[in-house]
Design an enzyme around this catalytic site. Sequence first.
Site, PDB file in Angstrom:
ATOM      1  CG  HIS A  69      -2.057 -15.181   8.348  1.00  0.00           C
ATOM      2  ND1 HIS A  69      -2.508 -15.299   7.527  1.00  0.00           N
ATOM      3  CD2 HIS A  69      -2.297 -13.581   8.577  1.00  0.00           C
ATOM      4  CE1 HIS A  69      -3.002 -14.199   6.664  1.00  0.00           C
ATOM      5  NE2 HIS A  69      -2.925 -13.378   7.470  1.00  0.00           N
TER       6      HIS A  69
ATOM      7  NE  ARG B 154      -0.819  -4.697  -4.791  1.00  0.00           N
ATOM      8  CZ  ARG B 154      -0.457  -5.003  -5.907  1.00  0.00           C
ATOM      9  NH1 ARG B 154      -0.031  -3.834  -6.725  1.00  0.00           N
ATOM     10  NH2 ARG B 154      -0.264  -6.241  -6.330  1.00  0.00           N
ATOM     11  CE  LYS B 155      -1.695  -2.941 -10.548  1.00  0.00           C
ATOM     12  NZ  LYS B 155      -0.869  -3.418 -11.531  1.00  0.00           N
TER      13      LYS B 155
ATOM     14  CB  THR C  24      -6.800 -13.738   3.881  1.00  0.00           C
ATOM     15  OG1 THR C  24      -5.578 -13.991   3.775  1.00  0.00           O
ATOM     16  CG2 THR C  24      -7.348 -14.404   5.085  1.00  0.00           C
ATOM     17  CB  THR C  25      -9.749  -9.831   2.054  1.00  0.00           C
ATOM     18  OG1 THR C  25      -8.748  -9.546   2.559  1.00  0.00           O
ATOM     19  CG2 THR C  25     -10.641  -8.885   2.425  1.00  0.00           C
TER      20      THR C  25
ATOM     21  CE  LYS D  50      -1.622  -8.254   2.405  1.00  0.00           C
ATOM     22  NZ  LYS D  50      -2.800  -7.902   3.199  1.00  0.00           N
TER      23      LYS D  50
HETATM   24  P1  PAP Z   1      -4.310 -10.590   4.525  1.00  0.00           P
HETATM   25  O1  PAP Z   1      -3.737 -11.891   4.330  1.00  0.00           O
HETATM   26  O2  PAP Z   1      -3.477  -9.556   5.312  1.00  0.00           O
HETATM   27  O3  PAP Z   1      -5.857 -10.660   5.019  1.00  0.00           O
HETATM   28  P2  PAP Z   1      -5.205 -10.791   1.871  1.00  0.00           P
HETATM   29  O4  PAP Z   1      -6.649 -10.721   1.611  1.00  0.00           O
HETATM   30  O5  PAP Z   1      -4.858 -12.530   1.628  1.00  0.00           O
HETATM   31  O6  PAP Z   1      -4.388 -10.141   2.864  1.00  0.00           O
HETATM   32  O7  PAP Z   1      -4.467 -10.211   0.365  1.00  0.00           O
HETATM   33  C1  PAP Z   1      -4.945  -9.020  -0.444  1.00  0.00           C
HETATM   34  C2  PAP Z   1      -4.853  -9.521  -1.565  1.00  0.00           C
HETATM   35  O8  PAP Z   1      -5.903 -10.158  -2.209  1.00  0.00           O
HETATM   36  C3  PAP Z   1      -4.556  -8.139  -2.620  1.00  0.00           C
HETATM   37  O9  PAP Z   1      -3.717  -8.591  -3.713  1.00  0.00           O
HETATM   38  P3  PAP Z   1      -3.035  -7.671  -4.513  1.00  0.00           P
HETATM   39  O10 PAP Z   1      -2.188  -6.987  -3.541  1.00  0.00           O
HETATM   40  O11 PAP Z   1      -2.421  -8.524  -5.563  1.00  0.00           O
HETATM   41  O12 PAP Z   1      -4.248  -6.914  -5.264  1.00  0.00           O
HETATM   42  C4  PAP Z   1      -5.856  -7.837  -2.937  1.00  0.00           C
HETATM   43  O13 PAP Z   1      -6.033  -6.850  -3.960  1.00  0.00           O
HETATM   44  C5  PAP Z   1      -6.724  -9.284  -3.187  1.00  0.00           C
HETATM   45  N1  PAP Z   1      -7.993  -9.444  -3.047  1.00  0.00           N
HETATM   46  C6  PAP Z   1      -8.850  -8.847  -2.288  1.00  0.00           C
HETATM   47  N2  PAP Z   1     -10.131  -8.818  -2.166  1.00  0.00           N
HETATM   48  C7  PAP Z   1     -10.241  -9.640  -3.585  1.00  0.00           C
HETATM   49  C8  PAP Z   1     -11.183 -10.104  -4.177  1.00  0.00           C
HETATM   50  N3  PAP Z   1     -12.565  -9.895  -3.987  1.00  0.00           N
HETATM   51  N4  PAP Z   1     -10.898 -10.786  -5.323  1.00  0.00           N
HETATM   52  C9  PAP Z   1      -9.685 -11.144  -5.448  1.00  0.00           C
HETATM   53  N5  PAP Z   1      -8.627 -10.879  -5.018  1.00  0.00           N
HETATM   54  C10 PAP Z   1      -8.805 -10.068  -3.775  1.00  0.00           C
END
Ligand code: PAP
Length: 335
Positions: free
Chosen positions: A144, A298-299, A82-83, A79
């Site tokens: 991770h 999410r956000k 990563t994505t 979180k």
């Molecule tokens: P993972 O470690 O399980 O792969 P990861 O991608 O690290 O998850 O976490 C998702 C978070 O990155 C989410 O944050 P939030 O819950 O605070 O909203 C997700 O919204 C955010 N995220 C995904 N894609 C993007 C992006 N392109 N730019 C910025 N934040 C992003």
Amino acid sequence: MTTSQTSQPLPPKYLQEDDLSEECEKLLSILPKEKGWIGSYIYNYQGIWTSPRVIQAVIACQQQFQAQDSDIILVTNPKSGTTWLKSLLFSLVNRMKHPIFEQNHPLLVKNPHDLIPFLELRLYLDGQVPNFSSFSSPRLLSSHLPYASLPKSVQDSRTKLVYLCRNPRDTFISMWHYSNSLRLHHLDTNSIEEMLDLFCKGVSLHGPFWNHVLDYWKESVEKPHKVLFLMYEEIKEQPKIQIKRLAEFLECPFSMEEENCGVVDEILRMCSFENLSNLEVNVNGKLSTGVENKMFFRKGEVGDWKNYFTIEMSEKLNHVIEQKFQGSGLRFLYN
Ligand code: PAP
């Protein structure tokens, strides 16, 4: 991409506890365990809190994975963005093979997790040697795992590690939301106070958060050619500067011509939360592990923690942050 056929989805593959090896079952019986964020329990193996199936995968990965000097591995606490960084890394490294203005760019049809798979959450999840024949060079992989738990060949090779860190408050909120959305139907929603207690104690997904960050921070200071330490908030604030840093670290800097043609801007636009989260594949698709792609969006903001933290919660986490990071030279941005 696969589509769900049933109304009662199975838990993600990495949470399924059937088919564990006898060796793993034996190990579990002696490992410390705590209430799980998603499944019933998480266990502590080599200092990492994670689920049984992932422990089995970590062991297989540590025993079998042979790093290549050209490999690039993205490492994060769950979180931490990563994505997002997977999408940036993929488009940056593959920009000759897949020009960013291309109509059928892979990021338009695949979730970033399908383009840069996790070692322990995907490739080694079945405990088998994965088939790397479809990977082009450099191989883009992710993990991770804490530094000390990476397969030895990663530490011994010239493999480059890109580490992404996010401020612990937003990481915690993101983890809390994610795990509540994935919790199996028969389990109750975890309260935020209870999970913050666990997070502060180090019992978080692939936690403790603190040691994870500090170990990679230290490695990045000692071996700046091997480990690049990036921060989510800094990429948000100065995306161009940070992606150029990443390109230079990976020895594929942007040319003047690319900059003038808008390649950097287009990569940032393509990988933006707004763009990725609205793509059909990320609205309706699923990973092979069973997790819906939309769960990773999410956000995507800095500072969402303010909508959830009470003063008491803030003080509690502040205290731990001060204690853990004091003297490290590491500072987080929260706003
Ligand atoms: P993972 O470690 O399980 O792969 P990861 O991608 O690290 O998850 O976490 C998702 C978070 O990155 C989410 O944050 P939030 O819950 O605070 O909203 C997700 O919204 C955010 N995220 C995904 N894609 C993007 C992006 N392109 N730019 C910025 N934040 C992003």
